[in-house]
Design a protein around this motif. Structure first.
Motif, PDB file in Angstrom:
ATOM      1  N   ARG A  80       1.920   7.055  -1.062  1.00  0.00           N
ATOM      2  CA  ARG A  80       2.961   8.071  -1.278  1.00  0.00           C
ATOM      3  C   ARG A  80       2.543   8.994  -2.427  1.00  0.00           C
ATOM      4  NH1 ARG A  80       8.508   8.787  -0.438  1.00  0.00           N
ATOM      5  NH2 ARG A  80       8.605   6.982   0.946  1.00  0.00           N
ATOM      6  N   ALA A  81       1.992   8.386  -3.496  1.00  0.00           N
ATOM      7  CA  ALA A  81       1.533   9.178  -4.640  1.00  0.00           C
ATOM      8  C   ALA A  81       0.412  10.122  -4.209  1.00  0.00           C
ATOM      9  CB  ALA A  81       1.048   8.254  -5.751  1.00  0.00           C
ATOM     10  N   LEU A  82      -0.472   9.603  -3.367  1.00  0.00           N
ATOM     11  CA  LEU A  82      -1.591  10.420  -2.879  1.00  0.00           C
ATOM     12  C   LEU A  82      -1.071  11.602  -2.088  1.00  0.00           C
ATOM     13  CD1 LEU A  82      -4.720  10.579  -2.552  1.00  0.00           C
ATOM     14  CD2 LEU A  82      -4.421   9.373  -0.399  1.00  0.00           C
ATOM     15  N   THR A 122       0.817  -1.210   0.000  1.00  0.00           N
ATOM     16  CA  THR A 122       0.000   0.000   0.000  1.00  0.00           C
ATOM     17  C   THR A 122       0.848   1.255   0.000  1.00  0.00           C
ATOM     18  OG1 THR A 122      -0.119  -0.204   2.390  1.00  0.00           O
ATOM     19  CG2 THR A 122      -2.026  -0.990   1.148  1.00  0.00           C
ATOM     20  N   ASP A 123       2.151   1.112   0.270  1.00  0.00           N
ATOM     21  CA  ASP A 123       2.988   2.304   0.424  1.00  0.00           C
ATOM     22  C   ASP A 123       3.060   3.170  -0.836  1.00  0.00           C
ATOM     23  OD1 ASP A 123       4.417   3.978   2.005  1.00  0.00           O
ATOM     24  OD2 ASP A 123       6.351   3.077   1.503  1.00  0.00           O
ATOM     25  N   PRO A 124       3.387   2.586  -2.036  1.00  0.00           N
ATOM     26  CA  PRO A 124       3.502   3.438  -3.224  1.00  0.00           C
ATOM     27  C   PRO A 124       2.250   4.264  -3.539  1.00  0.00           C
ATOM     28  CG  PRO A 124       4.398   1.253  -3.634  1.00  0.00           C
ATOM     29  CD  PRO A 124       3.743   1.194  -2.302  1.00  0.00           C
ATOM     30  N   ARG A 148       1.787  13.055  -2.399  1.00  0.00           N
ATOM     31  CA  ARG A 148       2.409  14.030  -3.296  1.00  0.00           C
ATOM     32  C   ARG A 148       1.322  14.878  -3.939  1.00  0.00           C
ATOM     33  NH1 ARG A 148       5.745  10.593  -6.468  1.00  0.00           N
ATOM     34  NH2 ARG A 148       6.781  10.017  -4.522  1.00  0.00           N
ATOM     35  N   LEU A 149       0.178  14.246  -4.213  1.00  0.00           N
ATOM     36  CA  LEU A 149      -0.926  14.930  -4.907  1.00  0.00           C
ATOM     37  C   LEU A 149      -1.596  15.968  -3.999  1.00  0.00           C
ATOM     38  CD1 LEU A 149      -2.314  14.518  -7.744  1.00  0.00           C
ATOM     39  CD2 LEU A 149      -4.090  13.286  -6.493  1.00  0.00           C
ATOM     40  N   ILE A 150      -1.920  15.604  -2.779  1.00  0.00           N
ATOM     41  CA  ILE A 150      -2.723  16.509  -1.944  1.00  0.00           C
ATOM     42  C   ILE A 150      -1.886  17.235  -0.906  1.00  0.00           C
ATOM     43  CG2 ILE A 150      -4.807  15.091  -2.213  1.00  0.00           C
ATOM     44  CD1 ILE A 150      -4.320  14.084   0.638  1.00  0.00           C
ATOM     45  N   GLY A 151      -0.649  16.833  -0.715  1.00  0.00           N
ATOM     46  CA  GLY A 151       0.213  17.501   0.266  1.00  0.00           C
ATOM     47  C   GLY A 151       0.105  16.848   1.623  1.00  0.00           C
ATOM     48  N   ALA A 152       1.206  16.869   2.375  1.00  0.00           N
ATOM     49  CA  ALA A 152       1.274  16.166   3.663  1.00  0.00           C
ATOM     50  C   ALA A 152       0.271  16.725   4.667  1.00  0.00           C
ATOM     51  CB  ALA A 152       2.688  16.258   4.232  1.00  0.00           C
ATOM     52  N   ALA A 153      -0.075  18.023   4.544  1.00  0.00           N
ATOM     53  CA  ALA A 153      -0.952  18.648   5.535  1.00  0.00           C
ATOM     54  C   ALA A 153      -2.359  18.064   5.489  1.00  0.00           C
ATOM     55  CB  ALA A 153      -1.000  20.152   5.306  1.00  0.00           C
ATOM     56  N   ARG A 154      -2.742  17.507   4.318  1.00  0.00           N
ATOM     57  CA  ARG A 154      -4.113  16.970   4.228  1.00  0.00           C
ATOM     58  C   ARG A 154      -4.164  15.483   4.533  1.00  0.00           C
ATOM     59  NH1 ARG A 154      -4.414  20.375  -0.369  1.00  0.00           N
ATOM     60  NH2 ARG A 154      -5.545  22.290   0.130  1.00  0.00           N
ATOM     61  N   MET A 155      -3.009  14.868   4.795  1.00  0.00           N
ATOM     62  CA  MET A 155      -2.993  13.425   5.063  1.00  0.00           C
ATOM     63  C   MET A 155      -3.828  13.010   6.286  1.00  0.00           C
ATOM     64  SD  MET A 155      -1.820  11.701   2.701  1.00  0.00           S
ATOM     65  CE  MET A 155      -1.490  10.035   3.286  1.00  0.00           C
ATOM     66  N   TYR A 165      -6.651  13.870   7.158  1.00  0.00           N
ATOM     67  CA  TYR A 165      -8.040  13.634   6.752  1.00  0.00           C
ATOM     68  C   TYR A 165      -8.169  12.287   6.072  1.00  0.00           C
ATOM     69  CZ  TYR A 165      -8.306  18.595   7.720  1.00  0.00           C
ATOM     70  OH  TYR A 165      -8.242  19.799   8.345  1.00  0.00           O
ATOM     71  N   VAL A 166      -7.130  11.908   5.318  1.00  0.00           N
ATOM     72  CA  VAL A 166      -7.153  10.599   4.669  1.00  0.00           C
ATOM     73  C   VAL A 166      -7.204   9.490   5.720  1.00  0.00           C
ATOM     74  CG1 VAL A 166      -5.859   9.013   3.198  1.00  0.00           C
ATOM     75  CG2 VAL A 166      -5.922  11.452   2.652  1.00  0.00           C
ATOM     76  N   PHE A 167      -6.399   9.674   6.787  1.00  0.00           N
ATOM     77  CA  PHE A 167      -6.391   8.652   7.843  1.00  0.00           C
ATOM     78  C   PHE A 167      -7.730   8.585   8.573  1.00  0.00           C
ATOM     79  CE2 PHE A 167      -1.753   9.182   7.472  1.00  0.00           C
ATOM     80  CZ  PHE A 167      -1.401   7.848   7.391  1.00  0.00           C
ATOM     81  N   LEU A 168      -8.369   9.742   8.701  1.00  0.00           N
ATOM     82  CA  LEU A 168      -9.639   9.781   9.425  1.00  0.00           C
ATOM     83  C   LEU A 168     -10.808   9.248   8.595  1.00  0.00           C
ATOM     84  CD1 LEU A 168      -9.982  13.122  11.411  1.00  0.00           C
ATOM     85  CD2 LEU A 168     -10.242  10.808  12.282  1.00  0.00           C
ATOM     86  N   LEU A 169     -10.645   9.389   7.261  1.00  0.00           N
ATOM     87  CA  LEU A 169     -11.783   9.171   6.370  1.00  0.00           C
ATOM     88  C   LEU A 169     -12.534   7.839   6.586  1.00  0.00           C
ATOM     89  CD1 LEU A 169     -13.259  10.645   4.070  1.00  0.00           C
ATOM     90  CD2 LEU A 169     -11.964   9.207   2.486  1.00  0.00           C
ATOM     91  N   PRO A 170     -11.836   6.685   6.568  1.00  0.00           N
ATOM     92  CA  PRO A 170     -12.606   5.428   6.680  1.00  0.00           C
ATOM     93  C   PRO A 170     -13.491   5.393   7.924  1.00  0.00           C
ATOM     94  CG  PRO A 170     -10.280   4.974   6.275  1.00  0.00           C
ATOM     95  CD  PRO A 170     -10.386   6.436   6.500  1.00  0.00           C
TER      96      PRO A 170
END
Lengths: 339, 351
Positions: free
Chosen positions: A35-37, A30-32, A39-46, A48-53
């Motif tokens: 990592r691409a995600l 799942t890492d690659p 790069r796309l949205i920026g580390a500051a929005r990560m 929210y990705v972790f919270l999303l599910p």
């Protein structure tokens, strides 16, 4: 030699290692993309990705249902989809609360709901008293310098892990007409008692079985509280020659009080929602003698010929309001305890 | 006297020899062992009894069955009795048939000669016998293996999902500062107050809309995100040194990599506690599966057991055996992880 001695432990660690290895492999895969995600949205929005599910799950299975429940409670008909249900205002609530006298379920339009309310109240009162007495007594005994404390603690605790259906069936088998308890009664020269035909006995065993199944959990909480009381407080009291009752009354009880409060509120919250054990043990009977609120809601929404989601929704909202207040009290108490 | 009783309620310093309160304590604990273990032991013993032995009243403690012998000239095996003869001698005879208060019996050694014996002079010969059929028959007669499999699938899949998504949320809420964080925290706390008992019908609607009715996903998904899980993991992750995470960032590790390769391995103890809780919750879950799983093919063990106890009122021997099988995995988990579970509960105050 040392290898031989270590081998059972190593064997136990091997499956755990296998699982960990599997998890690591998945994570590597799942890492690659992640990592691409990033790069796309920026580390500051990560974050929210972790919270999303989790938020999606909470939204779909908690928050959305709360909203739907409120919609159910103000609409009528038998349709499941809110859009197909006609708006009826507070009619469902009015129907639930329409009573000649709240003390007499027979005078109510929804008499089963009020029987559920009164049965749950009775159950809760007896359950709280019995649970606190037995778990406190057991915790006090387990806190004494006894041998094999771990074993005895386990003895009281293991039913907590059992499925409520299993617990209910174990006791149903003992309490049935030709069961172990009636055999003991007749051997002692008594008469057989039909426990599930007598309303009083049915309620008694409902409380008893629930205490049997859950007291180990509360015993653990109280035991942890007792063990947190510093020893020197007791030693000082003993040097002063303080009488045992005074020690219990003036030292143990006040220092244990926060834990005791948490136990009380937890028992209260769980008792108000009681369903599983009692439902399998008595089926709510005899008649409606052990019918609880949750069983009323379940039956109204699912088990009746006509599924009345509106009425069940209104009852759920009322029960939810009670639970909300109780949980606020619990949070307040635990927060004060941790401070 | 009352002082002694009250001493029971307080901590006593050891090394003073046996006070009667010690005796009372051990008596209380012994009674506890009887009351807590006794019912389960009784269930296990009963589950090995034959249907006819289960109907006996008063019941025998151990699973006993009447001995039978094959006697020449009789197609069926005959039940064996000890008979006190009129001359006072005691013989072992097989019963051919019973006629009123007399029984027609035969000595297995002399099959040709039948003897009439009053029924009150004979007592059955019994021996310990385990009715293993109670366990093996349900495998073929009911879809017991399917229910077992359903329960296993639900427990394993739900626990894996729970661990993954709750650890992700806990990671976000423990390591980062971001806009909306306190709102997210509030949302998680809010769900703590909404047990599934009060949103049964609407969750049923959501599950129907998603097309999961009468599939195991209907049971797996709704409880996968748990506020207690998020709190437990977050509390643990807060103790992980920030320097470690900062160092990884310096090395250009992605945020996901930090979560997957640093925070997760370090949170293993908390993950293990959550895993044990999740397994317990899922294996024992009752009300929600009862509401949503209407087809028998997707029943889990508790639901199947409940259905059986309605249908098989007279077949306690199967019901008891299946109850034991349902209980077994939990008993094994408990036997191996007892210390872990109890300390986990004592530390978190949840179950």
């Amino acid at each position: 030699m040392t290898d031989m001695m270590r081998s059972p432990e190593a064997a136990a660690r091997r499956p755990a290692g296998l699982v960990a290895g599997g998890v690591q492999a998945v994570m590597r895969l799942t890492d690659p993309p992640m990592r691409a995600l990033q790069r796309l949205i920026g580390a500051a929005r990560m974050p929210y990705v972790f919270l999303l599910p989790n938020l999606v799950f909470f939204g779909l299975f908690v928050f959305l249902p709360i909203a739907i429940n409120i919609v159910f409670s103000v609409t009528g008909g038998t349709a499941l989809y809110p859009a197909e249900r006609p708006y009826v205002g507070a009619e469902q609530y009015a129907r639930l609360l329409d009573c000649g006298s709240y003390l007499d379920p027979g005078s109510c339009r929804e008499d089963l709901f009020w029987r559920g309310v009164w049965n749950t109240l009775t159950f809760t009162v007896f359950q709280m008293v019995a649970m606190v007495l037995f778990s406190l007594g057991t915790a006090l005994v387990l806190n004494r310098p006894i041998r094999a404390r771990g074993f005895f603690r386990a003895v009281y605790f293991f039913p907590v892990l059992l499925s409520p259906v299993v617990v209910a069936l174990i006791w149903k088998w003992i309490l049935q007409r030709d069961g172990l308890l009636n055999a003991a009664l007749t051997m002692a020269g008594g008469q057989k008692i039909l426990f599930f035909v007598d309303p009083g006995w049915a309620m008694f065993w409902s409380v008893f079985v629930s205490v049997w199944a859950h007291m180990g959990f509360y015993t653990l909480i109280l035991l942890a509280g007792l063990q947190a009381i510093p020893r020197d407080v007791y030693e000082a009291a003993e040097m002063d020659g303080t009488r045992p009752w005074r020690v219990f009354h003036r030292i143990t009880l006040p220092l244990l009080w926060p834990n005791l409060l948490v136990v009380l509120v937890l028992v209260l919250i769980r008792s108000v929602q009681v369903f599983d054990e009692v439902f399998v043990l008595t089926g709510g009977g005899p008649g409606t003698a052990t019918l609880m609120i949750v069983q009323y809601i379940y039956t109204t929404a699912f088990a009746n010929q006509v599924q009345n989601f509106g009425l069940a929704g209104a009852a759920s909202v009322l029960l939810g309001a009670v639970l909300f207040i109780l949980t606020m009290i619990q949070l307040f108490l635990t927060r004060r305890r941790s401070r | 006297m009352t002082g002694g009783l009250l001493r029971l309620l307080t901590r006593r310093r050891g090394g003073r020899g046996w006070h009667w309160t010690d005796v009372a304590s051990y008596a209380y604990l012994a009674l506890g062992v009887l009351l807590m273990f006794g019912p389960v032991l009784w269930l296990v013993l009963s589950s090995f009894k034959t249907p006819s032995a289960l109907l006996e009243f008063p019941p025998s403690l151990l699973p006993m069955a009447q001995a039978e012998v094959r006697v020449e000239g009789y197609p069926q095996p005959l039940p064996l009795f000890t008979v006190t003869m009129e001359d006072g001698s005691v013989r072992e005879l097989a019963q051919v048939r019973r006629i009123g208060i007399a029984a027609q019996m035969v000595d297995p050694k002399e099959p040709a000669k039948t003897i009439r014996v009053p029924v009150d002079r004979r007592t059955p010969v019994r021996h310990l016998a385990f009715a293993v059929g109670n366990y093996t028959d349900p495998l073929t007669q009911f879809d017991f293996l399917r229910y077992l499999r359903n329960s296993l699938v639900v427990t394993v899949v739900a626990t894996l999902i729970t661990l993954l998504i709750n650890s992700m949320a806990a990671y976000a809420l423990s390591v980062y500062e971001f806009r909306g964080k306190s709102l997210a925290m509030l949302g998680v706390i809010g769900t703590l107050m909404i047990p599934i008992t009060i949103i049964l019908a609407p969750v049923y609607l959501v599950v129907t809309k998603l097309g999961f009715v009468d599939s195991l996903w209907a049971v797996i998904l709704p409880g996968a995100a748990t506020p207690t899980g998020v709190f437990l993991l977050r509390q643990y992750m807060l103790t992980i040194p920030r320097d470690l995470i900062e160092a990884a960032r310096m090395d250009k590790a992605s945020e996901w990599r930090i979560y997957a390769r640093i925070v997760m391995p370090l949170s293993l103890p908390a993950l293990a506690v959550l895993a044990i809780f999740s397994v317990m919750w899922r294996w024992n879950e009752f009300l929600w599966p009862l509401a949503v799983l209407t087809k028998t093919e997707v029943h889990t063990l508790p639901i199947a057991l409940n259905a059986f106890q309605g249908e098989l009122q007279t077949q306690w021997h199967y019901l008891l055996a299946m109850t034991v099988v349902t209980l077994l995995p939990v008993a094994l988990v408990f036997a191996f992880l007892q210390r872990f579970i109890t300390s986990g509960i004592a530390n978190t105050g949840m179950k």
